[in-house]
Write an enzyme that holds these catalytic residues in place. Structure first.
Site, short mmCIF file in Angstrom:
data_model
loop_
_atom_site.label_atom_id
_atom_site.label_comp_id
_atom_site.label_asym_id
_atom_site.label_seq_id
_atom_site.Cartn_x
_atom_site.Cartn_y
_atom_site.Cartn_z
N ASP A 252 28.43 40.68 36.38
CA ASP A 252 28.33 40.02 34.84
C ASP A 252 29.01 41.01 33.62
O ASP A 252 28.88 42.25 33.63
CB ASP A 252 26.73 39.75 34.35
CG ASP A 252 26.16 38.98 33.75
OD1 ASP A 252 27.37 38.17 33.11
OD2 ASP A 252 25.07 38.70 33.26
N HIS B 86 37.62 38.11 32.09
CA HIS B 86 37.34 38.22 33.61
C HIS B 86 38.57 38.54 33.70
O HIS B 86 38.63 39.27 35.20
CB HIS B 86 37.92 36.44 33.44
CG HIS B 86 36.18 35.61 33.18
ND1 HIS B 86 35.41 36.19 33.13
CD2 HIS B 86 36.03 34.79 32.18
CE1 HIS B 86 34.30 34.99 32.63
NE2 HIS B 86 35.18 35.06 32.22
N LEU C 241 35.99 45.51 56.24
CA LEU C 241 34.77 45.11 55.24
C LEU C 241 34.83 43.40 55.71
O LEU C 241 36.13 42.94 55.95
CB LEU C 241 34.84 45.97 54.10
CG LEU C 241 34.21 45.01 52.95
CD1 LEU C 241 32.98 45.54 53.24
CD2 LEU C 241 35.47 45.63 51.71
C1 FPP Z 1 29.98 36.28 34.32
O1 FPP Z 1 30.83 36.98 33.02
C2 FPP Z 1 31.89 37.00 35.39
C3 FPP Z 1 31.90 35.25 36.22
C4 FPP Z 1 31.32 34.19 35.75
C5 FPP Z 1 33.07 35.81 36.58
C6 FPP Z 1 33.44 36.26 37.46
C7 FPP Z 1 35.22 36.77 37.61
C8 FPP Z 1 35.71 37.95 37.65
C9 FPP Z 1 34.85 39.21 37.82
C10 FPP Z 1 37.28 37.51 38.09
C11 FPP Z 1 37.36 38.19 39.58
C12 FPP Z 1 37.20 38.09 40.43
C13 FPP Z 1 37.68 37.15 42.28
C14 FPP Z 1 37.23 37.39 42.94
C15 FPP Z 1 39.63 37.77 41.92
P1 FPP Z 1 30.19 36.54 32.07
O2 FPP Z 1 31.27 35.12 31.50
O3 FPP Z 1 29.00 35.24 32.19
O4 FPP Z 1 29.78 37.26 30.90
P2 FPP Z 1 28.71 37.17 29.43
O5 FPP Z 1 27.16 36.99 30.10
O6 FPP Z 1 29.19 38.57 29.09
O7 FPP Z 1 29.52 35.95 28.88
#
Ligand code: FPP
Length: 246
Positions: free
Chosen positions: A24, A41, A135
Protein backbone atom coordinates in the site's frame (compact mmCIF):
# COMPACT_ATOMS: atom_id res chain seq x y z
CA UNK A 1 23.84 -3.34 3.83
CA UNK A 2 21.02 -5.72 4.73
CA UNK A 3 23.32 -8.77 4.97
CA UNK A 4 23.93 -8.15 8.69
CA UNK A 5 20.15 -8.48 9.24
CA UNK A 6 20.05 -11.61 7.08
CA UNK A 7 22.75 -13.18 9.24
CA UNK A 8 20.77 -12.36 12.40
CA UNK A 9 17.68 -13.98 10.86
CA UNK A 10 19.69 -17.09 10.02
CA UNK A 11 21.18 -17.29 13.53
CA UNK A 12 17.68 -17.26 15.02
CA UNK A 13 16.72 -19.99 12.60
CA UNK A 14 12.94 -19.80 12.56
CA UNK A 15 11.83 -18.06 9.38
CA UNK A 16 8.15 -17.58 8.42
CA UNK A 17 7.16 -20.31 5.97
CA UNK A 18 4.68 -17.94 4.32
CA UNK A 19 4.68 -14.13 4.20
CA UNK A 20 1.70 -12.14 2.91
CA UNK A 21 2.04 -8.49 1.93
CA UNK A 22 -0.48 -5.68 1.42
CA UNK A 23 1.50 -3.38 -0.86
CA UNK A 24 0.00 0.00 0.00
CA UNK A 25 0.99 3.62 -0.50
CA UNK A 26 1.86 3.82 -4.21
CA UNK A 27 -0.63 6.66 -4.72
CA UNK A 28 0.72 8.66 -1.78
CA UNK A 29 4.28 8.06 -2.93
CA UNK A 30 3.41 9.54 -6.34
CA UNK A 31 1.41 12.41 -4.83
CA UNK A 32 4.35 13.36 -2.62
CA UNK A 33 6.40 13.83 -5.78
CA UNK A 34 3.62 15.56 -7.76
CA UNK A 35 3.54 12.58 -10.14
CA UNK A 36 0.51 10.79 -11.61
CA UNK A 37 -0.63 7.77 -9.54
CA UNK A 38 0.38 5.17 -12.19
CA UNK A 39 4.00 6.24 -11.72
CA UNK A 40 3.66 5.26 -8.07
CA UNK A 41 2.55 1.78 -9.15
CA UNK A 42 5.45 1.66 -11.59
CA UNK A 43 7.86 2.51 -8.78
CA UNK A 44 6.22 -0.27 -6.75
CA UNK A 45 7.60 -2.86 -9.18
CA UNK A 46 11.11 -2.30 -7.82
CA UNK A 47 9.87 -3.13 -4.33
CA UNK A 48 8.25 -6.32 -5.68
CA UNK A 49 11.67 -7.39 -6.97
CA UNK A 50 13.24 -6.55 -3.60
CA UNK A 51 10.83 -8.67 -1.54
CA UNK A 52 11.11 -11.62 -3.91
CA UNK A 53 14.91 -11.51 -3.64
CA UNK A 54 14.67 -11.05 0.14
CA UNK A 55 12.42 -14.11 0.47
CA UNK A 56 14.80 -16.16 -1.67
CA UNK A 57 17.75 -15.04 0.47
CA UNK A 58 15.98 -15.73 3.78
CA UNK A 59 14.55 -19.01 2.47
CA UNK A 60 10.91 -18.08 2.95
CA UNK A 61 8.90 -20.70 1.07
CA UNK A 62 5.76 -18.78 0.08
CA UNK A 63 5.16 -15.08 -0.66
CA UNK A 64 1.63 -13.78 -1.34
CA UNK A 65 1.38 -10.24 -2.71
CA UNK A 66 -1.92 -8.33 -2.84
CA UNK A 67 -1.56 -6.60 -6.21
CA UNK A 68 -5.14 -5.80 -7.21
CA UNK A 69 -8.37 -6.31 -5.27
CA UNK A 70 -11.85 -6.88 -6.66
CA UNK A 71 -12.71 -3.50 -5.11
CA UNK A 72 -9.90 -1.93 -7.19
CA UNK A 73 -12.06 -2.48 -10.33
CA UNK A 74 -13.93 0.63 -9.11
CA UNK A 75 -10.87 2.85 -9.62
CA UNK A 76 -10.77 5.23 -12.64
CA UNK A 77 -10.45 3.34 -15.96
CA UNK A 78 -7.12 5.05 -16.69
CA UNK A 79 -5.56 3.75 -13.47
CA UNK A 80 -6.94 0.23 -14.03
CA UNK A 81 -5.53 0.25 -17.57
CA UNK A 82 -2.15 1.39 -16.27
CA UNK A 83 -2.11 -1.39 -13.64
CA UNK A 84 -2.99 -4.03 -16.24
CA UNK A 85 -0.23 -2.80 -18.57
CA UNK A 86 2.16 -2.81 -15.65
CA UNK A 87 1.31 -6.41 -14.92
CA UNK A 88 2.06 -7.34 -18.54
CA UNK A 89 5.29 -5.33 -18.45
CA UNK A 90 6.35 -6.93 -15.17
CA UNK A 91 5.77 -10.43 -16.53
CA UNK A 92 7.51 -9.71 -19.84
CA UNK A 93 10.55 -8.29 -18.02
CA UNK A 94 10.79 -10.72 -15.11
CA UNK A 95 9.68 -14.08 -16.47
CA UNK A 96 13.19 -15.30 -17.36
CA UNK A 97 14.61 -14.10 -14.06
CA UNK A 98 11.83 -15.73 -12.02
CA UNK A 99 12.29 -19.03 -13.82
CA UNK A 100 16.06 -18.92 -13.40
CA UNK A 101 15.70 -18.34 -9.66
CA UNK A 102 13.23 -21.20 -9.18
CA UNK A 103 10.20 -19.01 -8.43
CA UNK A 104 6.84 -20.61 -9.23
CA UNK A 105 4.18 -17.97 -9.90
CA UNK A 106 0.50 -18.57 -9.25
CA UNK A 107 -2.30 -16.04 -9.69
CA UNK A 108 -4.96 -16.05 -6.96
CA UNK A 109 -8.24 -14.37 -7.90
CA UNK A 110 -10.85 -14.03 -10.61
CA UNK A 111 -8.55 -13.91 -13.65
CA UNK A 112 -11.50 -14.16 -16.03
CA UNK A 113 -12.10 -10.45 -15.40
CA UNK A 114 -8.65 -9.50 -16.68
CA UNK A 115 -8.22 -7.84 -20.09
CA UNK A 116 -7.08 -10.38 -22.74
CA UNK A 117 -3.46 -9.13 -22.80
CA UNK A 118 -3.08 -9.34 -19.01
CA UNK A 119 -4.86 -12.71 -18.94
CA UNK A 120 -2.48 -14.16 -21.57
CA UNK A 121 0.50 -12.80 -19.63
CA UNK A 122 -0.58 -14.36 -16.32
CA UNK A 123 -1.36 -17.69 -17.95
CA UNK A 124 2.06 -17.65 -19.60
CA UNK A 125 3.92 -16.84 -16.38
CA UNK A 126 2.08 -19.62 -14.50
CA UNK A 127 2.82 -22.18 -17.23
CA UNK A 128 6.45 -21.19 -17.73
CA UNK A 129 7.46 -20.98 -14.06
CA UNK A 130 5.69 -24.18 -12.95
CA UNK A 131 7.88 -26.53 -10.95
CA UNK A 132 10.33 -23.95 -9.55
CA UNK A 133 11.32 -25.20 -6.11
CA UNK A 134 12.79 -22.15 -4.37
CA UNK A 135 9.80 -19.85 -3.78
CA UNK A 136 6.05 -20.01 -4.42
CA UNK A 137 4.98 -16.50 -5.44
CA UNK A 138 1.24 -15.90 -5.24
CA UNK A 139 0.12 -12.75 -7.04
CA UNK A 140 -3.36 -11.90 -5.74
CA UNK A 141 -5.05 -10.16 -8.65
CA UNK A 142 -8.76 -9.38 -8.92
CA UNK A 143 -8.78 -11.02 -5.50
CA UNK A 144 -11.12 -10.54 -2.58
CA UNK A 145 -11.18 -12.82 0.43
CA UNK A 146 -14.95 -12.83 0.94
CA UNK A 147 -15.43 -13.78 -2.73
CA UNK A 148 -12.87 -16.57 -2.28
CA UNK A 149 -14.74 -17.91 0.78
CA UNK A 150 -18.11 -17.66 -1.03
CA UNK A 151 -16.56 -19.58 -3.96
CA UNK A 152 -15.39 -22.31 -1.56
CA UNK A 153 -18.93 -22.52 -0.13
CA UNK A 154 -20.32 -22.85 -3.67
CA UNK A 155 -17.86 -25.64 -4.50
CA UNK A 156 -18.86 -27.50 -1.32
CA UNK A 157 -22.57 -27.04 -2.09
CA UNK A 158 -22.04 -28.40 -5.62
CA UNK A 159 -20.33 -31.50 -4.21
CA UNK A 160 -23.12 -32.06 -1.67
CA UNK A 161 -25.75 -31.63 -4.42
CA UNK A 162 -23.88 -34.15 -6.59
CA UNK A 163 -23.83 -36.66 -3.71
CA UNK A 164 -20.03 -36.67 -3.44
CA UNK A 165 -19.89 -35.04 0.03
CA UNK A 166 -21.91 -35.28 3.25
CA UNK A 167 -22.72 -31.97 4.99
CA UNK A 168 -21.43 -33.53 8.23
CA UNK A 169 -17.99 -33.87 6.61
CA UNK A 170 -17.63 -30.12 6.05
CA UNK A 171 -14.99 -29.09 8.55
CA UNK A 172 -12.25 -26.43 8.55
CA UNK A 173 -9.97 -28.56 6.38
CA UNK A 174 -12.73 -29.09 3.84
CA UNK A 175 -13.14 -25.32 3.50
CA UNK A 176 -9.37 -24.65 3.42
CA UNK A 177 -8.93 -27.22 0.64
CA UNK A 178 -11.30 -25.24 -1.58
CA UNK A 179 -9.58 -21.88 -1.14
CA UNK A 180 -7.09 -20.66 -3.77
CA UNK A 181 -4.38 -21.12 -1.13
CA UNK A 182 -5.08 -24.85 -0.62
CA UNK A 183 -1.53 -26.00 -1.51
CA UNK A 184 0.27 -23.73 0.96
CA UNK A 185 0.46 -23.27 4.75
CA UNK A 186 -1.33 -20.22 6.18
CA UNK A 187 0.74 -17.02 6.31
CA UNK A 188 2.79 -16.67 9.50
CA UNK A 189 3.40 -12.98 8.93
CA UNK A 190 1.33 -10.23 7.29
CA UNK A 191 3.20 -7.07 6.32
CA UNK A 192 1.26 -3.93 5.43
CA UNK A 193 3.02 -0.81 4.22
CA UNK A 194 1.97 2.85 4.48
CA UNK A 195 0.76 2.69 8.08
CA UNK A 196 -2.87 1.68 7.51
CA UNK A 197 -4.25 -0.62 10.23
CA UNK A 198 -6.59 -2.66 8.03
CA UNK A 199 -6.79 -6.13 6.47
CA UNK A 200 -8.79 -4.88 3.45
CA UNK A 201 -10.50 -8.16 2.52
CA UNK A 202 -7.18 -10.02 2.15
CA UNK A 203 -6.81 -13.71 3.13
CA UNK A 204 -9.34 -13.37 5.98
CA UNK A 205 -9.54 -17.10 6.62
CA UNK A 206 -5.82 -17.76 6.20
CA UNK A 207 -4.61 -14.91 8.44
CA UNK A 208 -6.34 -16.30 11.55
CA UNK A 209 -3.04 -16.68 13.47
CA UNK A 210 -0.69 -14.52 11.42
CA UNK A 211 1.52 -11.99 13.16
CA UNK A 212 0.68 -8.49 11.91
CA UNK A 213 3.44 -6.04 11.02
CA UNK A 214 2.52 -2.53 9.87
CA UNK A 215 5.23 -0.14 8.73
CA UNK A 216 4.82 3.54 7.77
CA UNK A 217 7.14 3.00 4.78
CA UNK A 218 5.29 3.53 1.48
CA UNK A 219 5.40 0.50 -0.82
CA UNK A 220 7.72 1.97 -3.51
CA UNK A 221 10.29 2.71 -0.76
CA UNK A 222 10.12 -0.81 0.73
CA UNK A 223 13.42 -2.68 0.42
CA UNK A 224 14.98 -6.03 1.24
CA UNK A 225 16.24 -4.44 4.47
CA UNK A 226 12.67 -3.52 5.49
CA UNK A 227 11.61 -7.12 4.81
CA UNK A 228 14.41 -8.42 7.01
CA UNK A 229 13.42 -5.99 9.81
CA UNK A 230 9.88 -7.41 9.64
CA UNK A 231 11.18 -10.99 9.83
CA UNK A 232 13.39 -10.10 12.82
CA UNK A 233 10.38 -8.56 14.57
CA UNK A 234 8.42 -11.76 13.78
CA UNK A 235 11.19 -13.80 15.39
CA UNK A 236 10.80 -11.77 18.61
CA UNK A 237 7.04 -12.45 18.83
CA UNK A 238 5.58 -15.01 21.22
CA UNK A 239 3.10 -17.02 19.11
CA UNK A 240 0.59 -18.86 21.25
CA UNK A 241 -2.18 -19.85 18.80
CA UNK A 242 -4.76 -19.33 21.56
CA UNK A 243 -2.82 -21.44 24.06
CA UNK A 244 -0.67 -20.33 27.00
CA UNK A 245 3.12 -20.25 26.96
CA UNK A 246 4.75 -23.09 28.85
C1 FPP B 1 -1.93 0.16 -3.40
O1 FPP B 1 -1.50 1.49 -3.41
C2 FPP B 1 -1.33 -0.57 -4.49
C3 FPP B 1 -2.00 -1.11 -5.54
C4 FPP B 1 -3.46 -1.01 -5.71
C5 FPP B 1 -1.29 -1.78 -6.63
C6 FPP B 1 -0.11 -2.60 -6.27
C7 FPP B 1 0.67 -2.78 -7.48
C8 FPP B 1 2.00 -2.79 -7.57
C9 FPP B 1 2.91 -2.72 -6.41
C10 FPP B 1 2.59 -2.82 -8.92
C11 FPP B 1 3.47 -3.91 -9.28
C12 FPP B 1 3.01 -5.26 -8.95
C13 FPP B 1 3.03 -6.29 -9.79
C14 FPP B 1 2.81 -7.64 -9.26
C15 FPP B 1 3.25 -6.13 -11.23
P1 FPP B 1 -2.60 2.64 -3.49
O2 FPP B 1 -2.78 3.01 -4.92
O3 FPP B 1 -3.86 2.22 -2.80
O4 FPP B 1 -1.87 3.79 -2.70
P2 FPP B 1 -2.55 4.96 -1.83
O5 FPP B 1 -3.29 4.28 -0.70
O6 FPP B 1 -1.37 5.75 -1.35
O7 FPP B 1 -3.45 5.72 -2.75
Amino acid sequence: MSDDLLRRIQVHGSVPAHIAVIMDGNGRWAKGRALPRPLGHHAGMRAVREVIQGCLDARVGVLSLFAFSQENWQRPAGEIGALMRLLEEYIARELGNLREKGVTVRILGDIERLAPGARNAVERVMAETAGGGELALNLCISYSSRAEIARAARLLADEVAAGRLEPADIDEQAVARRLYTAPWPDPDLLIRTSGEMRISNFLLWQLAYAELYVTPVLWPDFTRRHLFEAILEFQRRDRRFGRVTA
